[in-house]
Write an enzyme that holds these catalytic residues in place. Sequence first.
Site, short mmCIF file in Angstrom:
data_model
loop_
_atom_site.label_atom_id
_atom_site.label_comp_id
_atom_site.label_asym_id
_atom_site.label_seq_id
_atom_site.Cartn_x
_atom_site.Cartn_y
_atom_site.Cartn_z
N HIS A 5 -3.40 7.56 1.76
CA HIS A 5 -3.76 6.24 1.33
C HIS A 5 -5.06 5.99 2.14
O HIS A 5 -5.30 6.28 3.05
CB HIS A 5 -2.61 5.07 1.86
N CYS B 126 0.88 -1.36 -0.06
CA CYS B 126 0.01 0.03 -0.08
C CYS B 126 0.88 1.43 -0.06
O CYS B 126 0.33 2.16 -0.29
CB CYS B 126 -1.00 0.07 1.14
N ASN C 107 -9.90 0.12 -0.60
CA ASN C 107 -8.62 0.15 -0.72
C ASN C 107 -7.90 -0.45 -1.80
O ASN C 107 -8.07 -1.58 -2.09
CB ASN C 107 -8.15 -0.44 0.78
O1 UT7 Z 1 -3.78 -0.47 3.59
C1 UT7 Z 1 -3.16 -0.78 4.91
C2 UT7 Z 1 -3.50 -2.06 5.40
N1 UT7 Z 1 -4.67 -2.01 5.71
C3 UT7 Z 1 -5.48 -1.31 6.73
O2 UT7 Z 1 -5.17 -0.31 7.00
C4 UT7 Z 1 -6.70 -2.05 7.43
C5 UT7 Z 1 -6.62 -1.87 8.96
N2 UT7 Z 1 -7.64 -2.39 9.66
C6 UT7 Z 1 -9.00 -2.11 9.70
O3 UT7 Z 1 -9.21 -1.13 8.78
C7 UT7 Z 1 -9.82 -2.69 10.56
O4 UT7 Z 1 -9.30 -3.23 11.70
C8 UT7 Z 1 -10.84 -3.67 9.95
C9 UT7 Z 1 -12.08 -2.94 8.99
C10 UT7 Z 1 -10.26 -4.55 9.20
C11 UT7 Z 1 -11.75 -4.23 10.90
O5 UT7 Z 1 -12.36 -3.22 11.68
P1 UT7 Z 1 -12.15 -3.31 13.44
O6 UT7 Z 1 -13.18 -2.47 13.96
O7 UT7 Z 1 -10.78 -3.43 13.82
O8 UT7 Z 1 -13.05 -4.84 13.55
P2 UT7 Z 1 -12.57 -6.10 14.22
O9 UT7 Z 1 -11.36 -6.64 13.42
O10 UT7 Z 1 -12.08 -5.90 15.71
O11 UT7 Z 1 -13.68 -6.97 14.17
C12 UT7 Z 1 -15.11 -6.75 15.09
C13 UT7 Z 1 -15.92 -7.81 14.94
C14 UT7 Z 1 -15.28 -9.04 14.97
O12 UT7 Z 1 -16.53 -10.02 15.55
P3 UT7 Z 1 -16.25 -10.26 17.06
O13 UT7 Z 1 -14.76 -10.91 17.25
O14 UT7 Z 1 -16.43 -8.81 17.87
O15 UT7 Z 1 -17.52 -11.08 17.59
C15 UT7 Z 1 -15.23 -9.58 13.66
O16 UT7 Z 1 -15.56 -10.87 13.35
O17 UT7 Z 1 -16.52 -7.60 13.34
C16 UT7 Z 1 -16.27 -8.78 12.88
N3 UT7 Z 1 -16.06 -8.91 11.28
C17 UT7 Z 1 -17.39 -8.41 10.53
N4 UT7 Z 1 -18.42 -8.36 10.77
C18 UT7 Z 1 -19.42 -8.08 9.76
C19 UT7 Z 1 -14.94 -8.72 10.61
N5 UT7 Z 1 -15.20 -8.63 9.27
C20 UT7 Z 1 -16.59 -8.50 9.29
C21 UT7 Z 1 -17.43 -8.04 8.24
N6 UT7 Z 1 -18.92 -7.94 8.21
N7 UT7 Z 1 -17.12 -7.79 6.89
#
Ligand code: UT7
Length: 323
Positions: A250, A113, A280
């Site tokens: 980004h 990225c 992204n």
């Molecule tokens: O380009 C550079 C690289 N990438 C990034 O910069 C991405 C960096 N990370 C992020 O943007 C975020 O961490 C994400 C968008 C990937 C995830 O958001 P988050 O607020 O950190 O959520 P989380 O991973 O803590 O997940 C929260 C909950 C989980 O359920 P539990 O464990 O709380 O029951 C996940 O299983 O959301 C669940 N979850 C989803 N639910 C519905 C994860 N993906 C999804 C989804 N739809 N697509």
Amino acid sequence: MIRTIIVGSGSYLPSKILTNQELAAMVETSDEWIVQRTGIKERRIAAEGELTSDLATIAAERALADAGYTADDIDLIILATATPDHTFPATAVTVQDRLGMHHGAAFDMQAVCSGFVFALATADCYVRTEQARRVLVIGAETFSRILDWSDRTTCVLFGDGAGAVVVEASEQPGEISDRGILTSHLRSDGRHKEKLYVDGGPSATRTVGHLRMEGREVFKHAVSMIADVIEAAFEATGTGPADIDWFVPHQANKRIIDASAKKLGIPQDKVVITVDRHGNTSAASIPLALDEARREGVIGDGQLVLLEAMGGGFTWGSVLVRM
Ligand code: UT7
């Protein structure tokens, strides 16, 4: 002194739009979750047989036309991508050939990225050391090809696209009011390489593999790493958030962008956002956003623009440029 100035930009998005609603029919997710957690509403997906080099070539042609140049005027092509057409040759040489350019050099740059920021900083080195006069810098990706479409934690985040700029040498007074790249700062730290990676590769598995990410871990590090390279840019130039006309980060996640801007004191109305429509697009996200903002007359000549990226590796970097 010689500065590297941006004289043209171009971009290309595949025509197919994939909405959050469509994704909700494929994996257990919802429009509400994706919008709330990421700001993404839709993303573009390359057509079957449409390759990274195809996207890159169109973006490059548009950037050349915008600059008023042809491939004959270019000495060097640097193409940032983590999704090359093939393991080798570099996708950059395919683009070089497609542009009808059979002189100079072309190579790919791999910083995921952060690729466009790394490529632009590299182009700046070539220009300022007079090894190239005019460089085509491209970010192009088809991340849809390396996504695990059954993994809801990653497949909702990424999209395909390409952006490009033409940069050239310009004699400038050597002041902060100069046009061109005023400073750039690149970093990487391989201790984090397993937090965002692709689980395949020619040497490791003889396969292409799929993107794997510990999203929460990446998020945790993103804001401080972004702040680190932006503060370095401010320190090197004696500038601060009040001097910035536009922040073009980004586009990974709206929450990361908002948190970074807030931490740095950059007001919301100075931030260029495309993540809602592009998702992204990795190395393509900054040149796509920059080109859109230039074409819409949002970013104009003389304005001070701060670019920033963070991604797999981890890699992260910033470029401060006056248009
Ligand atoms: O380009 C550079 C690289 N990438 C990034 O910069 C991405 C960096 N990370 C992020 O943007 C975020 O961490 C994400 C968008 C990937 C995830 O958001 P988050 O607020 O950190 O959520 P989380 O991973 O803590 O997940 C929260 C909950 C989980 O359920 P539990 O464990 O709380 O029951 C996940 O299983 O959301 C669940 N979850 C989803 N639910 C519905 C994860 N993906 C999804 C989804 N739809 N697509």
